[in-house]
Design a protein around this motif. Structure first.
Motif, short mmCIF file in Angstrom:
data_model
loop_
_atom_site.label_atom_id
_atom_site.label_comp_id
_atom_site.label_asym_id
_atom_site.label_seq_id
_atom_site.Cartn_x
_atom_site.Cartn_y
_atom_site.Cartn_z
N CYS A 72 0.86 -1.19 0.00
CA CYS A 72 0.00 0.00 0.00
C CYS A 72 0.90 1.24 0.00
O CYS A 72 1.58 1.52 0.99
N CYS A 73 0.91 1.96 -1.10
CA CYS A 73 1.73 3.17 -1.21
C CYS A 73 1.01 4.33 -0.50
O CYS A 73 -0.22 4.41 -0.54
N PRO A 74 1.73 5.24 0.14
CA PRO A 74 1.09 6.40 0.78
C PRO A 74 0.28 7.26 -0.19
O PRO A 74 -0.59 8.01 0.24
N CYS A 75 0.54 7.14 -1.50
CA CYS A 75 -0.24 7.93 -2.46
C CYS A 75 -1.64 7.38 -2.64
O CYS A 75 -2.48 7.99 -3.30
N GLY A 76 -1.91 6.20 -2.08
CA GLY A 76 -3.22 5.59 -2.17
C GLY A 76 -3.29 4.39 -3.09
O GLY A 76 -4.27 3.64 -3.06
N ALA A 77 -2.26 4.19 -3.92
CA ALA A 77 -2.26 3.05 -4.83
C ALA A 77 -1.98 1.75 -4.06
O ALA A 77 -1.17 1.73 -3.14
N THR A 170 -14.56 -5.11 -4.97
CA THR A 170 -13.35 -5.20 -5.79
C THR A 170 -13.03 -3.91 -6.53
O THR A 170 -12.17 -3.90 -7.40
N ARG A 171 -13.72 -2.83 -6.21
CA ARG A 171 -13.44 -1.55 -6.85
C ARG A 171 -12.99 -0.54 -5.79
O ARG A 171 -13.37 -0.66 -4.63
N PRO A 172 -12.19 0.46 -6.17
CA PRO A 172 -11.77 1.47 -5.19
C PRO A 172 -12.96 2.19 -4.57
O PRO A 172 -13.96 2.47 -5.24
N ARG A 176 -18.68 9.04 -2.84
CA ARG A 176 -19.99 8.90 -2.21
C ARG A 176 -19.90 8.11 -0.90
O ARG A 176 -20.58 8.43 0.08
N ASP A 177 -19.05 7.08 -0.87
CA ASP A 177 -18.91 6.28 0.35
C ASP A 177 -18.35 7.11 1.49
O ASP A 177 -18.78 6.99 2.64
N VAL A 178 -17.38 7.96 1.17
CA VAL A 178 -16.78 8.83 2.20
C VAL A 178 -17.83 9.79 2.74
O VAL A 178 -17.96 9.98 3.96
N GLU A 179 -18.59 10.40 1.85
CA GLU A 179 -19.59 11.38 2.28
C GLU A 179 -20.73 10.74 3.06
O GLU A 179 -21.23 11.32 4.03
N CYS A 180 -21.13 9.53 2.67
CA CYS A 180 -22.19 8.83 3.41
C CYS A 180 -21.72 8.48 4.82
O CYS A 180 -22.48 8.62 5.79
N ALA A 198 -9.78 -2.41 -1.74
CA ALA A 198 -9.27 -2.06 -3.07
C ALA A 198 -8.73 -0.64 -3.15
O ALA A 198 -8.49 -0.14 -4.25
N GLY A 199 -8.53 0.04 -2.02
CA GLY A 199 -8.02 1.40 -2.06
C GLY A 199 -9.12 2.42 -2.30
O GLY A 199 -10.32 2.12 -2.19
N TYR A 200 -8.72 3.64 -2.66
CA TYR A 200 -9.66 4.76 -2.77
C TYR A 200 -9.41 5.55 -4.05
O TYR A 200 -8.28 5.61 -4.55
N THR A 201 -10.47 6.15 -4.57
CA THR A 201 -10.30 7.05 -5.70
C THR A 201 -9.64 8.33 -5.20
O THR A 201 -9.65 8.63 -4.00
N ASP A 202 -9.07 9.10 -6.11
CA ASP A 202 -8.43 10.37 -5.73
C ASP A 202 -9.45 11.31 -5.09
O ASP A 202 -9.14 12.02 -4.12
N GLU A 203 -10.67 11.33 -5.63
CA GLU A 203 -11.71 12.21 -5.08
C GLU A 203 -12.07 11.80 -3.66
O GLU A 203 -12.28 12.65 -2.79
#
Length: 239
Positions: A72-77, A170-172, A176-180, A198-203
Protein backbone atom coordinates in the motif's frame (compact mmCIF):
# COMPACT_ATOMS: atom_id res chain seq x y z
CA UNK A 1 13.24 -12.94 4.64
CA UNK A 2 13.36 -11.72 1.03
CA UNK A 3 13.39 -8.02 0.20
CA UNK A 4 13.38 -6.10 -3.06
CA UNK A 5 13.00 -2.48 -4.25
CA UNK A 6 9.55 -1.55 -5.58
CA UNK A 7 8.67 1.65 -7.44
CA UNK A 8 5.07 2.85 -7.36
CA UNK A 9 4.02 3.50 -10.99
CA UNK A 10 1.51 6.12 -9.84
CA UNK A 11 3.75 8.48 -7.82
CA UNK A 12 7.21 7.02 -8.63
CA UNK A 13 8.01 6.60 -4.94
CA UNK A 14 10.59 3.93 -4.08
CA UNK A 15 9.81 1.31 -1.44
CA UNK A 16 11.81 -1.51 0.13
CA UNK A 17 9.32 -4.37 0.17
CA UNK A 18 9.83 -7.30 2.53
CA UNK A 19 7.84 -10.39 1.67
CA UNK A 20 5.58 -11.77 4.42
CA UNK A 21 6.54 -15.12 5.93
CA UNK A 22 3.92 -17.71 6.87
CA UNK A 23 4.28 -20.90 8.91
CA UNK A 24 3.77 -24.09 6.90
CA UNK A 25 1.82 -26.81 8.78
CA UNK A 26 5.16 -28.63 9.04
CA UNK A 27 6.48 -25.66 11.05
CA UNK A 28 8.92 -24.27 8.48
CA UNK A 29 8.70 -20.56 7.55
CA UNK A 30 7.33 -20.16 4.02
CA UNK A 31 7.21 -17.07 1.81
CA UNK A 32 5.95 -16.35 -1.72
CA UNK A 33 8.97 -16.23 -4.08
CA UNK A 34 9.22 -12.67 -5.39
CA UNK A 35 10.10 -12.02 -9.03
CA UNK A 36 12.96 -9.53 -9.09
CA UNK A 37 12.93 -6.96 -11.88
CA UNK A 38 9.21 -7.30 -12.59
CA UNK A 39 7.23 -4.08 -12.06
CA UNK A 40 4.54 -3.82 -9.41
CA UNK A 41 1.04 -3.59 -10.87
CA UNK A 42 -1.65 -1.26 -9.45
CA UNK A 43 -4.78 -3.11 -8.38
CA UNK A 44 -7.80 -1.43 -9.94
CA UNK A 45 -10.12 -4.43 -9.87
CA UNK A 46 -10.04 -7.33 -7.45
CA UNK A 47 -11.02 -10.94 -7.97
CA UNK A 48 -10.69 -13.50 -5.22
CA UNK A 49 -8.81 -15.89 -7.52
CA UNK A 50 -6.15 -13.30 -8.37
CA UNK A 51 -5.69 -12.40 -4.72
CA UNK A 52 -4.17 -15.79 -3.84
CA UNK A 53 -0.93 -17.40 -4.96
CA UNK A 54 0.40 -20.95 -4.76
CA UNK A 55 3.49 -21.30 -2.54
CA UNK A 56 5.61 -24.43 -2.06
CA UNK A 57 7.32 -25.17 1.24
CA UNK A 58 10.99 -25.90 0.61
CA UNK A 59 11.18 -28.13 3.68
CA UNK A 60 8.31 -30.59 3.11
CA UNK A 61 7.26 -29.79 -0.48
CA UNK A 62 3.67 -29.02 0.51
CA UNK A 63 1.86 -26.46 -1.67
CA UNK A 64 -0.73 -24.12 -0.19
CA UNK A 65 -2.59 -20.97 -1.16
CA UNK A 66 -1.44 -17.75 0.53
CA UNK A 67 -2.39 -14.07 0.02
CA UNK A 68 -0.67 -12.55 -3.03
CA UNK A 69 1.97 -10.05 -1.80
CA UNK A 70 0.72 -6.46 -1.91
CA UNK A 71 2.07 -3.05 -0.97
CA UNK A 72 0.00 0.00 0.00
CA UNK A 73 1.73 3.17 -1.21
CA UNK A 74 1.09 6.40 0.78
CA UNK A 75 -0.24 7.93 -2.46
CA UNK A 76 -3.22 5.59 -2.17
CA UNK A 77 -2.26 3.05 -4.83
CA UNK A 78 -2.45 -0.63 -3.89
CA UNK A 79 0.28 -2.56 -5.71
CA UNK A 80 0.47 -6.27 -6.47
CA UNK A 81 4.04 -7.61 -6.23
CA UNK A 82 5.10 -10.07 -8.94
CA UNK A 83 5.65 -13.64 -7.74
CA UNK A 84 7.49 -16.46 -9.48
CA UNK A 85 4.81 -18.92 -10.62
CA UNK A 86 4.56 -22.33 -9.00
CA UNK A 87 2.69 -25.17 -10.69
CA UNK A 88 -0.71 -25.50 -9.05
CA UNK A 89 -1.28 -29.17 -9.91
CA UNK A 90 -1.59 -31.33 -6.86
CA UNK A 91 -2.05 -28.56 -4.31
CA UNK A 92 -2.91 -29.93 -0.89
CA UNK A 93 -5.66 -27.80 0.72
CA UNK A 94 -4.60 -26.31 4.04
CA UNK A 95 -5.99 -28.20 7.01
CA UNK A 96 -7.18 -25.15 8.92
CA UNK A 97 -6.28 -22.18 6.74
CA UNK A 98 -3.15 -20.04 6.88
CA UNK A 99 -1.91 -18.97 10.26
CA UNK A 100 -2.05 -15.35 11.29
CA UNK A 101 0.45 -12.99 9.72
CA UNK A 102 3.34 -11.64 11.81
CA UNK A 103 2.22 -9.06 14.40
CA UNK A 104 2.22 -5.38 13.53
CA UNK A 105 4.73 -3.45 15.70
CA UNK A 106 3.18 -1.19 18.30
CA UNK A 107 3.38 2.47 17.13
CA UNK A 108 6.14 4.25 19.03
CA UNK A 109 4.06 7.39 19.31
CA UNK A 110 0.94 5.67 20.68
CA UNK A 111 -0.59 7.45 23.66
CA UNK A 112 -0.72 4.16 25.62
CA UNK A 113 1.34 1.00 25.11
CA UNK A 114 -0.55 -1.60 23.11
CA UNK A 115 0.04 -5.32 22.71
CA UNK A 116 1.06 -6.47 19.24
CA UNK A 117 -1.82 -6.63 16.75
CA UNK A 118 -2.46 -10.12 15.34
CA UNK A 119 -4.04 -9.85 11.88
CA UNK A 120 -6.78 -12.16 10.63
CA UNK A 121 -6.20 -13.55 7.14
CA UNK A 122 -8.98 -12.27 4.88
CA UNK A 123 -10.74 -14.82 2.68
CA UNK A 124 -14.26 -13.38 2.60
CA UNK A 125 -15.99 -10.01 2.93
CA UNK A 126 -17.06 -11.02 6.43
CA UNK A 127 -13.41 -11.61 7.34
CA UNK A 128 -12.65 -8.03 6.25
CA UNK A 129 -15.26 -6.69 8.68
CA UNK A 130 -13.95 -8.94 11.47
CA UNK A 131 -10.38 -7.73 10.84
CA UNK A 132 -11.48 -4.10 11.02
CA UNK A 133 -13.25 -4.84 14.32
CA UNK A 134 -10.12 -6.44 15.75
CA UNK A 135 -8.04 -3.47 14.64
CA UNK A 136 -10.39 -0.94 16.24
CA UNK A 137 -10.23 -2.84 19.51
CA UNK A 138 -6.44 -2.81 19.22
CA UNK A 139 -6.54 0.95 18.75
CA UNK A 140 -8.43 1.26 22.03
CA UNK A 141 -12.10 1.49 21.08
CA UNK A 142 -14.48 -0.18 23.52
CA UNK A 143 -17.63 -2.18 22.89
CA UNK A 144 -17.04 -2.72 19.16
CA UNK A 145 -20.27 -4.18 17.77
CA UNK A 146 -20.47 -6.09 14.49
CA UNK A 147 -24.09 -6.58 13.36
CA UNK A 148 -25.07 -9.92 11.83
CA UNK A 149 -26.88 -8.20 8.95
CA UNK A 150 -25.53 -5.03 7.32
CA UNK A 151 -27.99 -2.14 7.98
CA UNK A 152 -29.28 0.19 5.27
CA UNK A 153 -26.94 2.89 6.60
CA UNK A 154 -24.01 0.67 5.42
CA UNK A 155 -22.36 1.05 8.83
CA UNK A 156 -20.55 -2.22 9.54
CA UNK A 157 -19.14 -1.50 13.00
CA UNK A 158 -20.11 0.63 15.96
CA UNK A 159 -18.15 1.43 19.09
CA UNK A 160 -18.16 4.01 21.85
CA UNK A 161 -17.76 7.31 19.97
CA UNK A 162 -17.24 5.68 16.56
CA UNK A 163 -18.90 4.26 13.46
CA UNK A 164 -16.94 2.42 10.77
CA UNK A 165 -17.60 1.24 7.24
CA UNK A 166 -15.73 -1.65 5.56
CA UNK A 167 -15.72 -1.70 1.76
CA UNK A 168 -14.91 -5.27 0.75
CA UNK A 169 -15.81 -4.82 -2.91
CA UNK A 170 -13.35 -5.20 -5.79
CA UNK A 171 -13.44 -1.55 -6.85
CA UNK A 172 -11.77 1.47 -5.19
CA UNK A 173 -13.91 3.18 -2.58
CA UNK A 174 -15.62 6.23 -4.10
CA UNK A 175 -16.36 9.78 -2.98
CA UNK A 176 -19.99 8.90 -2.21
CA UNK A 177 -18.91 6.28 0.35
CA UNK A 178 -16.78 8.83 2.20
CA UNK A 179 -19.59 11.38 2.28
CA UNK A 180 -22.19 8.83 3.41
CA UNK A 181 -19.95 7.72 6.27
CA UNK A 182 -19.36 11.34 7.28
CA UNK A 183 -23.11 12.05 7.34
CA UNK A 184 -23.80 8.96 9.45
CA UNK A 185 -21.06 9.95 11.89
CA UNK A 186 -22.32 13.54 12.00
CA UNK A 187 -25.90 12.45 12.74
CA UNK A 188 -24.68 10.24 15.60
CA UNK A 189 -22.20 12.86 16.89
CA UNK A 190 -19.33 10.36 16.68
CA UNK A 191 -16.16 9.88 14.63
CA UNK A 192 -16.05 7.86 11.41
CA UNK A 193 -13.40 5.46 10.06
CA UNK A 194 -13.30 3.79 6.65
CA UNK A 195 -11.59 0.53 5.65
CA UNK A 196 -11.21 -0.63 2.03
CA UNK A 197 -9.84 -3.74 0.31
CA UNK A 198 -9.27 -2.06 -3.07
CA UNK A 199 -8.02 1.40 -2.06
CA UNK A 200 -9.66 4.76 -2.77
CA UNK A 201 -10.30 7.05 -5.70
CA UNK A 202 -8.43 10.37 -5.73
CA UNK A 203 -11.71 12.21 -5.08
CA UNK A 204 -12.47 10.00 -2.08
CA UNK A 205 -9.02 10.56 -0.57
CA UNK A 206 -9.22 14.32 -1.06
CA UNK A 207 -12.69 14.54 0.50
CA UNK A 208 -11.68 12.35 3.45
CA UNK A 209 -8.72 14.62 4.15
CA UNK A 210 -11.04 17.64 4.17
CA UNK A 211 -13.56 15.92 6.45
CA UNK A 212 -10.78 14.48 8.69
CA UNK A 213 -11.90 10.87 8.14
CA UNK A 214 -9.21 8.21 8.69
CA UNK A 215 -8.76 5.90 5.70
CA UNK A 216 -7.22 2.44 5.93
CA UNK A 217 -6.49 -0.17 3.26
CA UNK A 218 -6.72 -3.85 4.16
CA UNK A 219 -4.49 -6.39 2.47
CA UNK A 220 -5.37 -10.07 2.46
CA UNK A 221 -3.05 -10.81 5.37
CA UNK A 222 -5.42 -8.67 7.45
CA UNK A 223 -2.94 -5.87 7.97
CA UNK A 224 -4.59 -2.41 7.96
CA UNK A 225 -2.43 0.33 6.44
CA UNK A 226 -3.13 4.06 6.96
CA UNK A 227 -3.37 6.02 3.71
CA UNK A 228 -4.01 9.58 4.93
CA UNK A 229 -3.04 11.98 7.71
CA UNK A 230 -6.12 11.42 9.92
CA UNK A 231 -5.39 7.67 9.90
CA UNK A 232 -1.79 8.29 10.99
CA UNK A 233 -3.04 10.52 13.80
CA UNK A 234 -5.54 7.90 14.93
CA UNK A 235 -2.79 5.27 15.18
CA UNK A 236 -0.53 7.65 17.07
CA UNK A 237 -3.09 9.02 19.52
CA UNK A 238 -5.81 6.39 19.71
CA UNK A 239 -9.46 7.23 20.47
Amino acid sequence: MESLPVRCPACRREHAYVTPVYPCPCGAPTAPPLMRGAPAVPITHRTWNDDWVSVRCHSCGRRDQWPHPELCCPCGAVLRIAVRPVATRGITPPAAGPAAAPPIPVPRTAAHPRPSFRPLVIRTARDAVSTAALYLRWLGYRDVVQPEVRPSSRIDLRAAGLVAQVDATTRPTALRDVECLWLNALNASVAGVLFSLAGYTDEARSRADGLVIPLFVLDLTGTPQPVNGPADELISGGP
